[in-house]
Scaffold this active site. Structure first.
Site, short mmCIF file in Angstrom:
data_model
loop_
_atom_site.label_atom_id
_atom_site.label_comp_id
_atom_site.label_asym_id
_atom_site.label_seq_id
_atom_site.Cartn_x
_atom_site.Cartn_y
_atom_site.Cartn_z
N GLU A 35 0.82 -1.22 0.00
CA GLU A 35 0.00 0.00 0.00
C GLU A 35 0.85 1.28 0.00
OE1 GLU A 35 -2.87 -0.68 -0.74
OE2 GLU A 35 -2.95 -2.76 -0.06
N GLY A 36 2.04 1.19 -0.56
CA GLY A 36 2.94 2.34 -0.63
C GLY A 36 4.01 2.26 0.44
#
Length: 521
Positions: free
Chosen positions: A425-426
């Site tokens: 998610e980053g």
């Protein structure tokens, strides 16, 4: 049950000390303290009875591919269905879409209990819930109605399908293609990787929220978003499982490489604006990641504290040994891990409450301010919530010594399960770049200004009863504001600024930590 109940009670107390939540309650008076406590205790009970028994079992069993399909650990399918049937999956979905319409704050308060119960199974629930919000925002009404109802019932599930073997965070290099067919549907061809629950046996249909390239435009501008089911009209839809990854942790969550060979799907939102549309899902999953880390930190902190009270070592040789919790160094470590856990909890609750206000407040200016503040906080919530999961479990192992290193205690699994959370998610670096380039430079510091105002209000409130801690918070804020001014002046030297972007975000979190600490018992 005791640890889960204690976590629910801690959450309820912190909510009462959260100004953002108090503002939400003023708008939604039905959510009084008694109601909130009842919801949290129900969530704790569900986590204990339905999810926690699966955690260590799923870690041992893992997932495997059988006859081209993924088989999940024993009990996952039944627990997932019960989670949906109990209404937990649609807590914060609007009632118009079949959800319960509860505030996001309550969802964020309950989620760490479920993540603590079985974080690997909750990976499926998290992406399906986020997909419901995405579909409600951008899908055609009939498509949204059909899919959201099936997702909330637990009959179907959904994934977020972005990465490829040669395009991870660099989504502008995605090569999966989509072309519109004569029937109006789009035909997808390519390979996607790192897809959590990309295939499984929990539900009868899996919908992939997938980015693909339409036309010849390079970069992110050429990407569109699609809903691509694994089955269409009762038949397989050209999606195959090439393999599942052998991972350090999260063994109950199958991470798949999927091949798309003429798979058909529906366009979601506008062609060429797929990444923008997908952020309806990404933002919720980043908040979820913070809650994942908090759930595992909560479990590890409780285990370490209980162990330190029960384990007896040291003291005068002519007397019985004392609990190791009495030793100064152990007390120090317990204090650190508990503080990190509760600061993270306070920050998540404050952020979720401000996200609610951004949607619910009748004051247009306040809604805009809360949107800016939420965007400012989210990279930190994702990053430092994830770090809390690993750091607290790591420190808990240190407190427990050799016992913590064994599989007899669950903290070693919590450490393995949490390690990936600062990656998906980053990554931390990507969150730091976003925090600097978008939240300071592009947004011209609007979120920073709201943050400063809210933090100063918190300091003023605490100054009478906790003057020393208020002074520490004021000093931490001053350091961060000075660093923000320094980085603002570096817009003409982006390489130098980006090299130190993580330092800037960590300085901000130090200020958040000092602010949230003012609320702790």
């Amino acid at each position: 049950m005791e640890g889960f109940r204690a976590q629910a009670d801690r959450t309820a107390r912190l909510l009462q000390a959260t100004p953002g939540w108090q503002a939400v309650q003023a708008i939604l008076p039905d959510y009084d303290s008694e109601t909130v406590e009842a919801v949290l205790r129900e969530a704790a009970a569900f986590a204990v009875t339905e999810l926690a028994p699966l955690n260590s079992v799923s870690d041992r069993q893992g997932c495997r591919v059988v006859d081209g399909r993924v088989k999940t650990p024993a009990g996952f399918a039944q627990a997932y269905r019960r989670y949906a049937e109990a209404g937990w999956l649609g807590m914060d979905l609007p009632e118009a879409h079949g959800g319960q319409g509860l505030p996001l704050t309550l969802q964020a308060a309950c989620l760490p209990l479920f993540e603590r119960g079985c974080v690997s199974m909750m990976m499926a629930a998290g992406s399906s819930r986020a997909a419901c919000h995405l579909l409600a925002a951008v899908a055609e009404p009939a498509l949204a109605e059909e899919w959201i109802s099936q997702l909330l019932a637990g009959e179907w599930t959904a994934t977020i399908c972005i990465s490829e073997p040669d395009a991870g965070s660099d989504v502008g290099r995605i090569r999966t293609t989509a072309a519109q067919g004569s029937d109006g549907l789009w035909v997808i061809n390519g390979v996607k990787s790192w897809i959590s629950f990309g295939d499984h046996d929990l539900a009868s249909c899996i919908g992939h929220c997938l980015l693909a390239r339409t036309g010849k435009t390079a970069g992110t501008a050429g990407l569109s978003l699609f809903l691509v089911p694994d089955r269409m009209d009762g038949k397989a839809n050209g999606i195959t499982v090439q393999r599942i990854e052998e991972k350090m942790g999260l063994h109950g969550s199958p991470t798949c490489i999927l091949g798309f060979d003429g798979a058909r799907g529906w366009l979601l939102g506008e062609e060429g604006r797929g990444l923008n549309a997908l952020f309806h899902m990404i933002e919720l999953m980043r908040l979820q990641t913070g809650c994942q880390g908090l759930g595992l930190a909560s479990a590890s902190a409780d285990i370490a504290e209980t162990y330190a009270q029960d384990r007896k070592q040291g003291g005068p040789a002519d007397r019985p040994p004392v609990p190791i919790a009495q030793h100064p160094d152990v007390r120090r470590q317990l204090s650190l891990l508990r503080r990190q856990t509760e600061v993270t909890r306070a920050a998540i609750l404050e952020s979720a409450a401000r996200m609610d206000l951004a949607r619910l407040s009748p004051d247009e200016k306040l809604r805009a301010d809360m949107r800016d503040f939420s965007a400012f906080m989210l990279p930190m919530i994702k990053t430092f919530g994830a770090e809390a999961g690993f750091d607290v479990s790591n420190r808990a192992i240190q407190v427990m010594g050799a016992a913590g290193y064994t599989k007899e205690w669950p903290v070693e699994q919590h450490l393995r399960d949490s390690r990936v959370m600062t990656i998906y998610e980053g990554t931390t670096g990507i969150q730091a770049i976003d925090f600097l380039t978008r939240r300071l430079w592009r947004d011209q510091g609007r979120g920073l200004a709201v943050f400063e105002r809210l933090m100063r209000e918190g300091i003023a409130t605490a100054s009478a009863d906790r003057p020393a801690e208020a002074a520490e918070a004021e000093a931490a804020l001053a350091v961060f504001l000075a660093m923000a001014a320094e980085f603002n002046a570096l817009q003409g030297e982006p390489e130098a600024a980006l090299y130190r972007a993580e330092d800037y975000m960590r300085c901000a979190w130090a200020a958040v930590t000092a602010w949230m600490a003012l609320r702790l018992d």
